[in-house]
Design a protein around this motif. Structure first.
Motif, PDB file in Angstrom:
ATOM      1  N   GLU A 294      15.280  53.452  30.435  1.00 40.52           N
ATOM      2  CA  GLU A 294      16.016  54.669  30.110  1.00 40.52           C
ATOM      3  C   GLU A 294      17.149  54.908  31.110  1.00 40.52           C
ATOM      4  O   GLU A 294      18.280  55.211  30.722  1.00 40.52           O
ATOM      5  N   ALA A 295      16.848  54.710  32.365  1.00 35.31           N
ATOM      6  CA  ALA A 295      17.848  55.004  33.404  1.00 35.31           C
ATOM      7  C   ALA A 295      19.030  54.035  33.360  1.00 35.31           C
ATOM      8  O   ALA A 295      20.108  54.353  33.863  1.00 35.31           O
ATOM      9  N   THR A 296      18.821  52.850  32.789  1.00 34.32           N
ATOM     10  CA  THR A 296      19.885  51.839  32.827  1.00 34.32           C
ATOM     11  C   THR A 296      20.474  51.548  31.456  1.00 34.32           C
ATOM     12  O   THR A 296      21.287  50.617  31.318  1.00 34.32           O
TER      13      THR A 296
ATOM     14  N   ALA B 200      20.481  38.749  32.050  1.00 33.05           N
ATOM     15  CA  ALA B 200      20.586  39.170  33.458  1.00 33.05           C
ATOM     16  C   ALA B 200      20.503  37.955  34.383  1.00 33.05           C
ATOM     17  O   ALA B 200      21.231  37.875  35.374  1.00 33.05           O
ATOM     18  N   CYS B 201      19.631  37.013  34.044  1.00 35.46           N
ATOM     19  CA  CYS B 201      19.545  35.776  34.862  1.00 35.46           C
ATOM     20  C   CYS B 201      20.882  35.053  34.877  1.00 35.46           C
ATOM     21  O   CYS B 201      21.263  34.448  35.882  1.00 35.46           O
ATOM     22  N   ARG B 202      21.592  35.099  33.738  1.00 37.08           N
ATOM     23  CA  ARG B 202      22.897  34.421  33.642  1.00 37.08           C
ATOM     24  C   ARG B 202      24.037  35.307  34.129  1.00 37.08           C
ATOM     25  O   ARG B 202      25.203  34.947  34.021  1.00 37.08           O
ATOM     26  N   ARG B 203      23.733  36.497  34.596  1.00 33.73           N
ATOM     27  CA  ARG B 203      24.709  37.466  35.106  1.00 33.73           C
ATOM     28  C   ARG B 203      25.679  37.918  34.016  1.00 33.73           C
ATOM     29  O   ARG B 203      26.845  38.148  34.268  1.00 33.73           O
ATOM     30  N   GLU B 204      25.152  38.065  32.796  1.00 34.42           N
ATOM     31  CA  GLU B 204      25.949  38.604  31.688  1.00 34.42           C
ATOM     32  C   GLU B 204      25.642  40.093  31.523  1.00 34.42           C
ATOM     33  O   GLU B 204      24.682  40.610  32.082  1.00 34.42           O
ATOM     34  N   GLN B 205      26.466  40.771  30.734  1.00 33.11           N
ATOM     35  CA  GLN B 205      26.238  42.186  30.406  1.00 33.11           C
ATOM     36  C   GLN B 205      24.885  42.336  29.720  1.00 33.11           C
ATOM     37  O   GLN B 205      24.520  41.514  28.884  1.00 33.11           O
ATOM     38  N   VAL B 206      24.154  43.401  30.075  1.00 27.83           N
ATOM     39  CA  VAL B 206      22.844  43.631  29.456  1.00 27.83           C
ATOM     40  C   VAL B 206      22.771  45.026  28.834  1.00 27.83           C
ATOM     41  O   VAL B 206      23.428  45.944  29.312  1.00 27.83           O
ATOM     42  N   PRO B 207      21.967  45.193  27.767  1.00 22.94           N
ATOM     43  CA  PRO B 207      21.802  46.517  27.156  1.00 22.94           C
ATOM     44  C   PRO B 207      21.012  47.464  28.056  1.00 22.94           C
ATOM     45  O   PRO B 207      21.148  48.680  27.985  1.00 22.94           O
ATOM     46  N   HIS B 208      20.163  46.928  28.896  1.00 20.35           N
ATOM     47  CA  HIS B 208      19.408  47.695  29.897  1.00 20.35           C
ATOM     48  C   HIS B 208      18.931  46.701  30.947  1.00 20.35           C
ATOM     49  O   HIS B 208      18.866  45.506  30.678  1.00 20.35           O
TER      50      HIS B 208
END
Ligand SMILES: Cc1c2[nH]c(c1CCC(=O)O)Cc1[nH]c(c(CCC(=O)O)c1C)Cc1[nH]c(c(CCC(=O)O)c1C)Cc1[nH]c(c(C)c1CCC(=O)O)C2
Length: 354
Positions: A350-352, A22-30
């Motif tokens: 859960e929501a993300t 997320a810090c690198r602005r990549e896709q995240v699992p949540h």
């Protein structure tokens, strides 16, 4: 394996954690979650191990630092640990006579207000904070793939404690110096930038996966004053650690009018308090940076339903961001119910989930 830098194997590495992605602005699992002040008085296990040990002394005991840093990771399943220490630790380490008074905060015996006082701020060497290096070593072993965030106080916020001699509502002595003797002010901030840079380098070299620069009280300044009198020193700190390639987070309270400049100072991630919705914060910060925040810590005192509803508001405002790290808009308040924090982590995950 806990390497920060990329990775041959298939196992999850720190580098591939949701937080660093997320810090690198990549896709995240949540959406990753951690909380400022996640270690501390909201946790009964913290109060227990701290019993009878003054705050600053506890920061100098690597085993205790390791235990306290791990407590919120175990309990809440947050996506990152933050090193247990304090922004005044490097100042103490170079011999500034200060203490952290319970319920008050850092108190400095002899405030710094003249050019002669400035000479008391010598360079920080790794040997001055060998207990920090030692604790990082223990922690990176224990944390596995969970990232460990290092941190430091930014030059303005440190200067405020040093010049005022303690916590301050109006920062009047600090501003008197800033406006009244711009050259001494610039030299003071530059000195603090060097100390802060040295302290962050120690942490990165000891295994920090990311660093956060806390400019907690800089929201007291207008943008023009920030740009002229503070930004050069903060930019120097960010630049000094740029070559390590670890994400740099920048956070302050009441900084709605400063968010763009705080990003410009050299942060990869800009922390946002609860006063500005994240979609508006993204417009102010501009492209190319992730955002961190921004649930009001006081919301955790309301019903679970209300917390969920306010959490949805934060997540909805964050939906279009390039990168989002969920956090509170400031630190966990000491009387927060820890179960509310545990529920919040699970709810955001859960929501993300995608
Ligand atoms: C401004 C600032 C300080 N320290 C810090 C900041 C920037 C963050 C912010 O804006 O809140 C940073 C800090 N201080 C502490 C951490 C630990 C890591 C974490 O976030 O879990 C971090 C990141 C431990 C601490 N630092 C302190 C505590 C509380 C002392 C205790 O538990 O005995 C903790 C857990 C003491 C401290 N130290 C400071 C204050 C204002 C206080 C609180 C005084 C009080 O209310 O008693 C200065």
């Amino acid at each position: 394996m806990s390497a920060n830098h990329s990775p041959a194997g298939h196992q999850t590495t720190t580098y591939d954690s949701a937080f660093l992605k997320a810090c690198r602005r990549e896709q995240v699992p949540h959406t990753p979650v951690w909380f400022m002040r996640q270690a501390g008085r909201s946790l009964p296990e913290y109060l227990k191990v701290r019993e009878g040990i003054p705050m600053l002394e506890s920061c100098m005991r690597p085993e205790l630092v390791t235990e306290i840093t791990l407590q919120p990771v175990r309990r809440h399943k947050v996506d990152a640990a933050i090193f247990f220490s304090d922004i005044v630790v490097p100042l103490k380490a170079i011999g500034v006579d200060l203490d952290i008074k319970p319920g008050v905060g850092p108190v400095v015996a002899e405030p710094i207000r003249t050019r002669a006082d400035l000479a008391r701020l010598r360079d920080l060497t790794p040997d001055d904070v060998s207990y920090v290096t030692e604790a990082f070593g223990m922690l990176t072993g224990e944390l596995g793939s969970t990232p460990l965030i290092g941190f430091a106080g930014a030059p303005f916020t440190l200067a405020s404690y040093l010049v005022e001699g303690g916590p301050s509502r109006n920062h009047e002595n600090t501003k008197a110096l800033m406006y009244g003797d711009p050259q001494l002010w610039a030299d003071l901030l530059d000195r603090l930038a060097e100390i802060t840079s040295a302290f962050l380098k120690v942490q990165i070299e000891a295994g920090a996966s990311a660093v956060q620069l806390f400019d907690s009280w800089v929201g007291a300044l207008a943008p023009a004053d920030y740009r002229r009198s503070v930004m050069p020193a903060s930019a120097k700190v960010f630049e000094s650690v740029a070559s390590y390639g670890v994400p740099r987070i920048h956070f302050g309270v009441g900084t709605g009018e400063l968010l763009g400049l705080m990003g410009e100072a050299g942060a990869d991630v800009v922390g946002v308090d609860w006063r500005v919705p994240l979609d508006e914060a993204a417009r102010r910060v501009g492209p190319g940076k992730a955002l961190q925040g921004n649930l009001d810590p006081a919301v955790l005192f309301s019903s679970p339903e209300a917390v969920r509803a306010k959490t949805r508001e934060v997540l909805d405002a964050a939906a279009g961001l390039e990168g989002h790290i969920f956090n509170l808009g400031h630190g966990v308040l000491p009387t927060t119910d820890p179960d509310a924090l545990t529920r919040l982590v699970a709810d955001v995950h859960e929501a993300t989930a995608r």
